[in-house]
Scaffold this motif. Sequence first.
Motif, short mmCIF file in Angstrom:
data_model
loop_
_atom_site.label_atom_id
_atom_site.label_comp_id
_atom_site.label_asym_id
_atom_site.label_seq_id
_atom_site.Cartn_x
_atom_site.Cartn_y
_atom_site.Cartn_z
N ASP A 56 0.86 -1.22 0.22
CA ASP A 56 0.06 -0.03 -0.09
C ASP A 56 0.85 1.37 -0.02
O ASP A 56 0.53 2.32 0.19
CB ASP A 56 -1.02 0.06 1.02
N LYS A 57 2.27 1.33 -0.67
CA LYS A 57 2.82 2.54 -0.62
C LYS A 57 3.62 2.30 -1.91
O LYS A 57 4.45 1.50 -2.40
CB LYS A 57 3.99 2.51 0.69
N PRO A 58 2.99 3.19 -2.82
CA PRO A 58 3.53 3.39 -4.16
C PRO A 58 5.23 3.34 -4.14
O PRO A 58 5.94 3.76 -3.24
CB PRO A 58 3.18 4.56 -4.76
N ALA A 59 5.56 2.51 -5.29
CA ALA A 59 7.18 2.66 -5.32
C ALA A 59 7.81 3.70 -5.84
O ALA A 59 7.25 4.73 -6.73
CB ALA A 59 7.61 1.39 -6.32
N PRO A 60 9.08 4.05 -5.33
CA PRO A 60 9.85 5.49 -5.72
C PRO A 60 10.09 5.33 -7.26
O PRO A 60 10.94 4.53 -7.57
CB PRO A 60 11.11 5.51 -4.85
N LEU A 61 9.46 6.05 -7.97
CA LEU A 61 9.63 5.98 -9.58
C LEU A 61 11.42 6.21 -9.86
O LEU A 61 11.72 5.68 -10.71
CB LEU A 61 8.80 6.87 -10.28
N LEU A 62 11.63 7.32 -9.41
CA LEU A 62 12.93 7.92 -9.92
C LEU A 62 14.07 7.04 -9.50
O LEU A 62 15.07 6.55 -10.10
CB LEU A 62 13.49 9.36 -9.08
N ALA A 63 13.95 6.31 -8.26
CA ALA A 63 15.00 5.37 -7.71
C ALA A 63 15.11 4.13 -8.56
O ALA A 63 16.00 3.58 -8.90
CB ALA A 63 14.79 5.18 -6.20
N LEU A 64 13.76 3.76 -8.80
CA LEU A 64 13.66 2.57 -9.57
C LEU A 64 14.30 2.80 -11.02
O LEU A 64 14.90 1.88 -11.50
CB LEU A 64 12.17 2.00 -9.82
N SER A 65 14.03 4.00 -11.74
CA SER A 65 14.59 4.28 -12.94
C SER A 65 16.03 4.57 -12.91
O SER A 65 16.59 3.75 -13.78
CB SER A 65 14.03 5.66 -13.37
N ALA A 66 16.57 5.10 -11.98
CA ALA A 66 18.16 5.21 -11.97
C ALA A 66 18.85 3.83 -11.68
O ALA A 66 19.80 3.47 -12.28
CB ALA A 66 18.30 6.02 -10.67
N PHE A 67 18.25 3.02 -10.80
CA PHE A 67 18.76 1.47 -10.59
C PHE A 67 18.58 0.82 -12.09
O PHE A 67 19.36 0.10 -12.60
CB PHE A 67 18.03 0.69 -9.51
N ILE A 108 0.79 2.64 -9.04
CA ILE A 108 2.00 1.99 -8.31
C ILE A 108 3.17 2.68 -8.18
O ILE A 108 4.00 2.09 -7.37
CB ILE A 108 2.23 0.51 -8.97
N PHE A 109 3.14 3.84 -8.93
CA PHE A 109 4.63 4.80 -8.67
C PHE A 109 4.34 5.92 -7.93
O PHE A 109 3.26 6.69 -8.13
CB PHE A 109 5.00 4.90 -9.95
N ASP A 110 5.23 6.25 -7.12
CA ASP A 110 5.21 7.60 -6.54
C ASP A 110 6.42 8.50 -7.47
O ASP A 110 7.49 8.33 -7.37
CB ASP A 110 5.81 7.79 -5.09
N ALA A 111 5.72 9.65 -8.04
CA ALA A 111 6.88 10.54 -8.79
C ALA A 111 7.73 11.37 -7.89
O ALA A 111 8.53 12.01 -8.48
CB ALA A 111 6.05 11.06 -9.91
N ASP A 112 7.30 11.68 -6.74
CA ASP A 112 7.91 12.66 -5.81
C ASP A 112 9.16 11.93 -5.35
O ASP A 112 9.23 10.56 -5.16
CB ASP A 112 7.08 12.97 -4.68
N TYR A 113 10.42 12.60 -4.98
CA TYR A 113 11.44 12.01 -4.48
C TYR A 113 12.10 12.96 -3.57
O TYR A 113 12.07 14.23 -3.77
CB TYR A 113 12.39 11.53 -5.60
N PRO A 114 12.94 12.39 -2.61
CA PRO A 114 13.75 13.15 -1.68
C PRO A 114 14.92 13.98 -2.35
O PRO A 114 15.22 13.62 -3.47
CB PRO A 114 14.04 12.18 -0.52
#
Length: 214
Positions: free
Chosen positions: A138-149, A193-199
Amino acid sequence: MTDEQVNPAQDYVVRIEVVRWAIDTLTNRRIHPFFLAYLYLHGLTPDEDDPAPVNPVWGDLSKYLAMPGGPPRKPYYRPFFQEVSRPERYWLNVNLAGSYAPSSLRQVPKRIVDVSDDGNFQLKENSAELVLEYLLYDKPAPLLALSAFMLRNYGFKSDDGIPSAWDLCSAFLTEFNFQHGENSLLAGDAAWIFDADYPPLPVANIFEPMGTQN
């Protein structure tokens, strides 16, 4: 056109500091390991609104996961697991096909996909909602982190300056056949499923010119 008028596009790659940030971000999140298989199956599915059976070649995942420095006979690295306190489970052995064989699937993956007797996989029609509940807790995945990896070994060509964070995310969404628009606009399954915000990132620019890495 003279030689002076030619402006060849520059090739860029994700900075190693950003890849490290991505791994730290992902390894501090509870994500079921079958999420990787879901991404791959989604990439094979022509229409997420009407998913058809697909025949995965699990060895194709190696291009996203190959990483040096692992334990013996474990050349692949997947930076997430459902138990954050078990980093030894991030390294995978050479038998990717065996990891995702129908006979190896447990209860949670079977909530997301149907598997036929001939080994074809088919995402359930509401797979994104199921993924959010059962694979992402129930917590969308961090899109930028997934993309970078996942795209850390890819080259990005640009003739308009250094690519942006959204350029990286957009390439990831395209790679795995997710609907998206411009300027961090997510649609369809991606919006679930993705969270487009990032720290804050450790560096100002996500990319650096190819060939300048230390």
